[in-house]
Scaffold this motif. Structure first.
Motif, PDB file in Angstrom:
ATOM      1  N   GLU A 133       0.828  -1.207   0.000  1.00  9.88           N
ATOM      2  CA  GLU A 133       0.000   0.000   0.000  1.00  9.88           C
ATOM      3  C   GLU A 133       0.860   1.254   0.000  1.00  9.88           C
ATOM      4  OE1 GLU A 133      -3.244   0.178  -0.434  1.00  9.88           O
ATOM      5  OE2 GLU A 133      -3.251  -1.999  -0.645  1.00  9.88           O
ATOM      6  N   LEU A 134       1.946   1.217   0.764  1.00  7.37           N
ATOM      7  CA  LEU A 134       2.842   2.370   0.817  1.00  7.37           C
ATOM      8  C   LEU A 134       3.520   2.582  -0.540  1.00  7.37           C
ATOM      9  CD1 LEU A 134       4.194   4.614   2.484  1.00  7.37           C
ATOM     10  CD2 LEU A 134       5.963   2.949   3.104  1.00  7.37           C
ATOM     11  N   ALA A 135       3.986   1.496  -1.161  1.00  5.01           N
ATOM     12  CA  ALA A 135       4.650   1.603  -2.466  1.00  5.01           C
ATOM     13  C   ALA A 135       3.686   2.152  -3.514  1.00  5.01           C
ATOM     14  CB  ALA A 135       5.168   0.231  -2.892  1.00  5.01           C
ATOM     15  N   ARG A 136       2.453   1.687  -3.497  1.00  2.00           N
ATOM     16  CA  ARG A 136       1.458   2.161  -4.453  1.00  2.00           C
ATOM     17  C   ARG A 136       1.201   3.657  -4.258  1.00  2.00           C
ATOM     18  NH1 ARG A 136      -2.106  -1.111  -3.237  1.00  2.00           N
ATOM     19  NH2 ARG A 136      -1.871  -2.639  -4.920  1.00  2.00           N
ATOM     20  N   LEU A 137       1.105   4.073  -3.019  1.00  5.65           N
ATOM     21  CA  LEU A 137       0.846   5.481  -2.711  1.00  5.65           C
ATOM     22  C   LEU A 137       2.008   6.365  -3.161  1.00  5.65           C
ATOM     23  CD1 LEU A 137      -1.217   7.335  -1.202  1.00  5.65           C
ATOM     24  CD2 LEU A 137       0.218   7.063   0.821  1.00  5.65           C
ATOM     25  N   VAL A 138       3.227   5.945  -2.833  1.00  7.14           N
ATOM     26  CA  VAL A 138       4.410   6.734  -3.191  1.00  7.14           C
ATOM     27  C   VAL A 138       4.555   6.853  -4.703  1.00  7.14           C
ATOM     28  CG1 VAL A 138       6.931   6.768  -3.133  1.00  7.14           C
ATOM     29  CG2 VAL A 138       5.648   6.244  -1.057  1.00  7.14           C
ATOM     30  N   ARG A 139       4.388   5.734  -5.415  1.00  2.00           N
ATOM     31  CA  ARG A 139       4.553   5.763  -6.861  1.00  2.00           C
ATOM     32  C   ARG A 139       3.458   6.584  -7.533  1.00  2.00           C
ATOM     33  NH1 ARG A 139       8.538   5.963 -10.192  1.00  2.00           N
ATOM     34  NH2 ARG A 139       7.423   7.937 -10.281  1.00  2.00           N
ATOM     35  N   THR A 140       2.266   6.581  -6.970  1.00  5.38           N
ATOM     36  CA  THR A 140       1.152   7.324  -7.546  1.00  5.38           C
ATOM     37  C   THR A 140       1.358   8.830  -7.423  1.00  5.38           C
ATOM     38  OG1 THR A 140      -0.396   5.531  -7.065  1.00  5.38           O
ATOM     39  CG2 THR A 140      -1.346   7.717  -7.427  1.00  5.38           C
ATOM     40  N   TYR A 141       1.942   9.261  -6.302  1.00  2.25           N
ATOM     41  CA  TYR A 141       2.038  10.697  -6.027  1.00  2.25           C
ATOM     42  C   TYR A 141       3.449  11.259  -6.208  1.00  2.25           C
ATOM     43  CZ  TYR A 141      -2.728  10.447  -4.327  1.00  2.25           C
ATOM     44  OH  TYR A 141      -4.085  10.272  -4.242  1.00  2.25           O
ATOM     45  N   THR A 142       4.261  10.597  -7.002  1.00  7.69           N
ATOM     46  CA  THR A 142       5.541  11.171  -7.404  1.00  7.69           C
ATOM     47  C   THR A 142       5.547  11.327  -8.920  1.00  7.69           C
ATOM     48  OG1 THR A 142       6.464   8.917  -7.352  1.00  7.69           O
ATOM     49  CG2 THR A 142       6.940  10.348  -5.483  1.00  7.69           C
ATOM     50  N   ARG A 143       6.463  12.153  -9.414  1.00  8.91           N
ATOM     51  CA  ARG A 143       6.522  12.433 -10.844  1.00  8.91           C
ATOM     52  C   ARG A 143       6.973  11.193 -11.619  1.00  8.91           C
ATOM     53  NH1 ARG A 143      10.703  17.313 -10.722  1.00  8.91           N
ATOM     54  NH2 ARG A 143      11.811  15.578  -9.723  1.00  8.91           N
ATOM     55  N   GLU A 144       6.649  11.174 -12.889  1.00 11.05           N
ATOM     56  CA  GLU A 144       7.043  10.044 -13.728  1.00 11.05           C
ATOM     57  C   GLU A 144       8.558   9.908 -13.802  1.00 11.05           C
ATOM     58  OE1 GLU A 144       6.369   8.388 -18.303  1.00 11.05           O
ATOM     59  OE2 GLU A 144       5.274  10.145 -17.567  1.00 11.05           O
ATOM     60  N   GLU A 145       9.263  11.054 -13.803  1.00 11.63           N
ATOM     61  CA  GLU A 145      10.725  11.012 -13.911  1.00 11.63           C
ATOM     62  C   GLU A 145      11.418  10.675 -12.584  1.00 11.63           C
ATOM     63  OE1 GLU A 145       9.676  15.512 -13.721  1.00 11.63           O
ATOM     64  OE2 GLU A 145       8.780  13.643 -14.445  1.00 11.63           O
ATOM     65  N   ASP A 146      10.688  10.696 -11.477  1.00 12.28           N
ATOM     66  CA  ASP A 146      11.264  10.318 -10.189  1.00 12.28           C
ATOM     67  C   ASP A 146      11.407   8.794 -10.122  1.00 12.28           C
ATOM     68  OD1 ASP A 146      11.200  12.983  -9.491  1.00 12.28           O
ATOM     69  OD2 ASP A 146       9.258  12.827  -8.485  1.00 12.28           O
ATOM     70  N   MET A 147      12.473   8.333  -9.492  1.00 12.41           N
ATOM     71  CA  MET A 147      12.754   6.893  -9.424  1.00 12.41           C
ATOM     72  C   MET A 147      12.511   6.381  -8.008  1.00 12.41           C
ATOM     73  SD  MET A 147      16.121   7.288 -11.754  1.00 12.41           S
ATOM     74  CE  MET A 147      16.011   9.077 -11.649  1.00 12.41           C
ATOM     75  N   VAL A 148      11.632   5.409  -7.878  1.00 11.76           N
ATOM     76  CA  VAL A 148      11.276   4.844  -6.583  1.00 11.76           C
ATOM     77  C   VAL A 148      11.840   3.431  -6.498  1.00 11.76           C
ATOM     78  CG1 VAL A 148       9.395   4.222  -5.007  1.00 11.76           C
ATOM     79  CG2 VAL A 148       9.151   6.204  -6.541  1.00 11.76           C
ATOM     80  N   GLY A 149      12.518   3.125  -5.397  1.00  3.76           N
ATOM     81  CA  GLY A 149      13.098   1.798  -5.251  1.00  3.76           C
ATOM     82  C   GLY A 149      13.247   1.404  -3.800  1.00  3.76           C
ATOM     83  N   ARG A 150      13.653   0.157  -3.583  1.00  4.39           N
ATOM     84  CA  ARG A 150      13.915  -0.337  -2.239  1.00  4.39           C
ATOM     85  C   ARG A 150      15.376  -0.071  -1.895  1.00  4.39           C
ATOM     86  NH1 ARG A 150       9.925  -3.605  -0.243  1.00  4.39           N
ATOM     87  NH2 ARG A 150      10.820  -2.897   1.732  1.00  4.39           N
ATOM     88  N   GLU A 151      15.609   0.233  -0.616  1.00  5.10           N
ATOM     89  CA  GLU A 151      16.966   0.528  -0.178  1.00  5.10           C
ATOM     90  C   GLU A 151      17.134   0.055   1.254  1.00  5.10           C
ATOM     91  OE1 GLU A 151      20.404   1.296   0.885  1.00  5.10           O
ATOM     92  OE2 GLU A 151      19.055   2.588   2.038  1.00  5.10           O
ATOM     93  N   ASN A 152      17.844  -1.065   1.406  1.00  6.29           N
ATOM     94  CA  ASN A 152      18.132  -1.581   2.743  1.00  6.29           C
ATOM     95  C   ASN A 152      16.857  -1.791   3.559  1.00  6.29           C
ATOM     96  OD1 ASN A 152      20.032  -2.495   4.625  1.00  6.29           O
ATOM     97  ND2 ASN A 152      20.116  -0.505   5.649  1.00  6.29           N
ATOM     98  N   GLY A 153      15.814  -2.299   2.901  1.00  2.70           N
ATOM     99  CA  GLY A 153      14.546  -2.549   3.583  1.00  2.70           C
ATOM    100  C   GLY A 153      13.615  -1.356   3.609  1.00  2.70           C
ATOM    101  N   ASN A 154      14.108  -0.199   3.190  1.00  2.00           N
ATOM    102  CA  ASN A 154      13.305   1.017   3.188  1.00  2.00           C
ATOM    103  C   ASN A 154      12.886   1.358   1.764  1.00  2.00           C
ATOM    104  OD1 ASN A 154      13.845   1.479   6.076  1.00  2.00           O
ATOM    105  ND2 ASN A 154      15.926   1.913   5.388  1.00  2.00           N
ATOM    106  N   PHE A 155      12.260   2.523   1.587  1.00  2.70           N
ATOM    107  CA  PHE A 155      11.937   3.023   0.263  1.00  2.70           C
ATOM    108  C   PHE A 155      12.760   4.272   0.002  1.00  2.70           C
ATOM    109  CE2 PHE A 155       8.130   0.476   0.928  1.00  2.70           C
ATOM    110  CZ  PHE A 155       7.936  -0.084  -0.323  1.00  2.70           C
ATOM    111  N   GLY A 156      13.319   4.354  -1.211  1.00  2.00           N
ATOM    112  CA  GLY A 156      14.064   5.533  -1.615  1.00  2.00           C
ATOM    113  C   GLY A 156      13.421   6.167  -2.830  1.00  2.00           C
ATOM    114  N   ILE A 157      13.505   7.494  -2.915  1.00  2.00           N
ATOM    115  CA  ILE A 157      12.965   8.225  -4.062  1.00  2.00           C
ATOM    116  C   ILE A 157      14.048   9.175  -4.561  1.00  2.00           C
ATOM    117  CG2 ILE A 157      11.101   9.691  -4.915  1.00  2.00           C
ATOM    118  CD1 ILE A 157       9.529   8.944  -2.356  1.00  2.00           C
TER     119      ILE A 157
END
Length: 291
Positions: free
Chosen positions: A196-220
């Protein structure tokens, strides 16, 4: 790409008809073109499994079409057939720009079929490689939510590329980290909360922003975003997460959303990135010191 679809390019319609009869007899889907312009238009609107072309002049034009087609569709197998006497320089140039195969006339019909089958095998290998690369760059959560979330390895690669670009062009770059609650704390709800958190973050960030996992966390990664901009993104995401109905209505997940922590790092202002990502910065510093 249509399975076993072949485009034939030859200025002589009688030869095209002969090719078509042979190939359609082997259950290939065949289309034809009599000049480079027609071939270009067809390739621009459709991807082909195999492209078979006569050696046409001017040489520069056929080279441009081959190079363009290979860059657009690397898995398309390109065969050139000719009776021309091709010198070593031209031969090497054709393969350097993307030609896969060259058959000299005359040849029996069986020979072209053998080369097409070779092309199909190569196409299958390329497609499998592309699928493996796709799987390796995406985190498993991406499949679950049907949105691009990069794996930790690929996210570090993106960070490295964006840092080098920011240095080279003197642009700003921001990194936003969302630190997750410990999995042991969230228990069986952890996976659902992450989705749910990943879906929310990806939905409300720009297309050119890169979302990924980092050491168990989320990075943007926020390209060309200064510190004020990254802090604005942080505030907006914090508000959205806190007010997300799926979190607020779930008594187990609501505390997790409320206990998320956020950090922002901006290059070149305050880029004191976490230790888990320091190796990326060290690699770049070594490259610049050598140069």
């Amino acid at each position: 790409m249509s399975d076993n679809s072949i485009l034939l390019l030859d200025p002589y319609k009688s030869l095209l008809s002969t090719y078509r009869r042979i190939l359609e007899g082997q259950n290939y889907v065949v289309e034809t073109a009599v000049n480079l312009d027609e071939a270009f238009q067809k390739c621009a609107s459709k991807q082909y499994t195999v492209f078979i072309t006569e050696y046409l002049s001017p040489f520069e034009d056929i080279c441009r079409v081959i190079q363009w087609l290979k860059s657009r569709s690397p898995e398309t197998y390109i065969i050139m057939v000719t009776h021309a006497d091709i010198d070593k320089t031209t031969y090497e140039a054709l393969f350097d720009i993307g030609l896969d195969d060259l058959i000299f006339k005359p040849y029996p019909a069986e020979k072209i079929l053998v080369h097409i089958r070779k092309g199909l095998r190569q196409r299958d290998l390329i497609l499998k490689k592309q699928e493996v690369e796709k799987q390796s760059l995406l985190d498993p959560i991406a499949t679950q939510i049907q949105k691009p979330i990069f794996s930790p390895t690929y996210f570090r690669k993106c960070l490295r590329q964006e840092l080098k670009r920011a240095r080279r062009h003197q642009h700003t770059l921001s990194l936003l980290l969302i630190r997750m609650p410990e999995e042991v704390t969230t228990g069986e709800r952890f996976e659902r909360f992450c989705q749910e958190l990943a879906r929310l973050v990806r939905t409300y960030t720009r297309e050119e922003d890169m979302v990924g996992r980092e050491n168990g966390n989320f990075g943007i990664l926020l390209p060309e975003t200064d510190q004020a901009g990254s802090e604005a993104v942080l505030k907006r995401l914090t508000r959205l997460i806190r007010n997300e109905e799926s979190f607020r209505s779930d008594e187990a997940m609501r505390p997790y959303a409320e206990t998320l922590s956020f950090q922002t790092f901006t290059y070149p202002e305050t880029f004191l990135i976490p230790e888990s990502l320091m190796s990326v910065l060290e690699e770049i510093n070594k490259e610049y010191s050598r140069n």
